[in-house]
Write an enzyme that holds these catalytic residues in place. Sequence first.
Site, short mmCIF file in Angstrom:
data_model
loop_
_atom_site.label_atom_id
_atom_site.label_comp_id
_atom_site.label_asym_id
_atom_site.label_seq_id
_atom_site.Cartn_x
_atom_site.Cartn_y
_atom_site.Cartn_z
N GLY A 297 0.84 -1.20 0.00
CA GLY A 297 0.00 0.00 0.00
C GLY A 297 0.87 1.24 0.00
O GLY A 297 0.53 2.26 0.61
N GLY B 111 -0.59 4.73 -0.94
CA GLY B 111 -1.77 5.23 -0.21
C GLY B 111 -1.46 6.39 0.71
O GLY B 111 -0.36 6.93 0.69
N GLN B 112 -2.46 6.75 1.53
CA GLN B 112 -2.34 7.94 2.38
C GLN B 112 -1.14 7.85 3.32
O GLN B 112 -0.36 8.78 3.42
CB GLN B 112 -3.63 8.13 3.20
CG GLN B 112 -3.66 9.45 3.95
CD GLN B 112 -4.58 9.43 5.17
OE1 GLN B 112 -5.11 8.38 5.56
NE2 GLN B 112 -4.78 10.58 5.76
N ILE C 10 -0.56 -1.62 -6.14
CA ILE C 10 -1.46 -2.41 -6.99
C ILE C 10 -1.64 -1.68 -8.33
O ILE C 10 -1.44 -0.46 -8.40
CB ILE C 10 -2.84 -2.64 -6.34
CG1 ILE C 10 -3.44 -1.32 -5.84
CG2 ILE C 10 -2.77 -3.68 -5.24
CD1 ILE C 10 -4.90 -1.40 -5.46
N TYR D 81 -15.58 -1.91 9.03
CA TYR D 81 -14.19 -1.45 9.19
C TYR D 81 -13.69 -1.80 10.60
O TYR D 81 -12.62 -2.37 10.77
CB TYR D 81 -14.17 0.08 8.97
CG TYR D 81 -12.84 0.76 9.15
CD1 TYR D 81 -11.83 0.61 8.21
CD2 TYR D 81 -12.60 1.58 10.25
CE1 TYR D 81 -10.61 1.27 8.36
CE2 TYR D 81 -11.39 2.24 10.40
CZ TYR D 81 -10.40 2.08 9.46
OH TYR D 81 -9.20 2.74 9.62
N LYS E 257 -10.89 -4.39 11.96
CA LYS E 257 -9.74 -3.93 12.76
C LYS E 257 -9.60 -4.74 14.05
O LYS E 257 -8.48 -5.07 14.46
CB LYS E 257 -9.85 -2.44 13.06
CG LYS E 257 -9.63 -1.55 11.84
CD LYS E 257 -8.26 -1.75 11.23
CE LYS E 257 -7.99 -0.83 10.06
NZ LYS E 257 -6.77 -1.20 9.33
N1 SER Z 1 -9.37 7.58 9.41
C1 SER Z 1 -10.13 6.37 9.50
C2 SER Z 1 -11.49 6.56 8.94
O1 SER Z 1 -12.03 7.62 9.10
C3 SER Z 1 -10.25 5.91 10.92
O2 SER Z 1 -9.11 5.24 11.32
O3 SER Z 1 -12.01 5.66 8.37
#
Ligand code: SER
Length: 316
Positions: free
Chosen positions: A8, A11-12, A35, A143, A147
């Site tokens: 990744g 990514g950010q 990717i 999400y 996690k």
């Molecule tokens: N920055 C993430 C989100 O807002 C949270 O960890 O999905």
Amino acid sequence: MKNILVIGATGQIGSELTMKLRSIYGNDHVVAGYIHGAEPKGELLESGPAEVCDVTDRPAIDAVVKKYNIDTIYNLAALLSVVAENKPILAWKIGIDGLWNILEIARENHCAVFTPSSIGSFGPETPRDKTPQDTVQRPRTIYGVSKVTTELLSDWYYNKYGVDTRSVRFPGLISNVTPPGGGTTDYAVDIYYAAVKGQEFICPIAEGTYMDMMYMPDALNACVQLMEADPTRLAHRNGFNIASMSFEPGEIFRAIQKYKPDFKMHYQVDALKQSIASSWPNSLDDTAARYEWDWQPTYDLDSMTVDMLEKLAARL
Ligand code: SER
């Protein structure tokens, strides 16, 4: 010498972490895994090796790990909270099936693994203020579910096989380089872009909604510092609460207005984002990270605001 693979890398977090790791461990020792459709460009591409590393393709990643004699993997592939809620199966495939791949590769090739967790791993029953390190984790988002699973599976690989897994629970991350995509905390990045472009900001999160946030330089330090930490001091592994600032939309707006007096904002609350934000803590207690690996942030809301406005103004 470490040999690191960042999955990744465009990514950010990855785009900045890869460059930081190269500056510490040497350009040739840090492979940027990406990717198709998110190819590295510019400095990221030119400063060191890059390989296609789709987290769902175990043989391909295994080959990269062997080719570069990798001993440390930063596994940053994930969908953020709002996107994940709309694409739950894909979120699971990347976040959890992908994690199994990485952990198995790590077990076979003796690699350490860093996989981020998040404030999203908490839910509405979690104590909201100064959320303890060890507490209720019953998130309501996919999400968050992924996690919590990430934390448990990573701990299980450590306890069962001795794989050196470590992670932090990231707050909302604010940076002026690569924008986030589809997170609940994205507003705290978007607001700076609006301010620098001279636009009014339409805030999707309601006034009074506190969430933990962090400036990217502190987040990157956390990644490196935790992976370098003396393992004999680590009572926890996956994942550590880390914190540096907590604010609600009105507070970040006023912090910006101090330097941009004409800046305007109005609220247009997004129902999905708000329901997610309301289920997350107001602030985290990061005592364990401070005690076990000397975690200490350097930026607060005001110093971050000064830096964000300066860097974005120079770039835009
Ligand atoms: N920055 C993430 C989100 O807002 C949270 O960890 O999905």
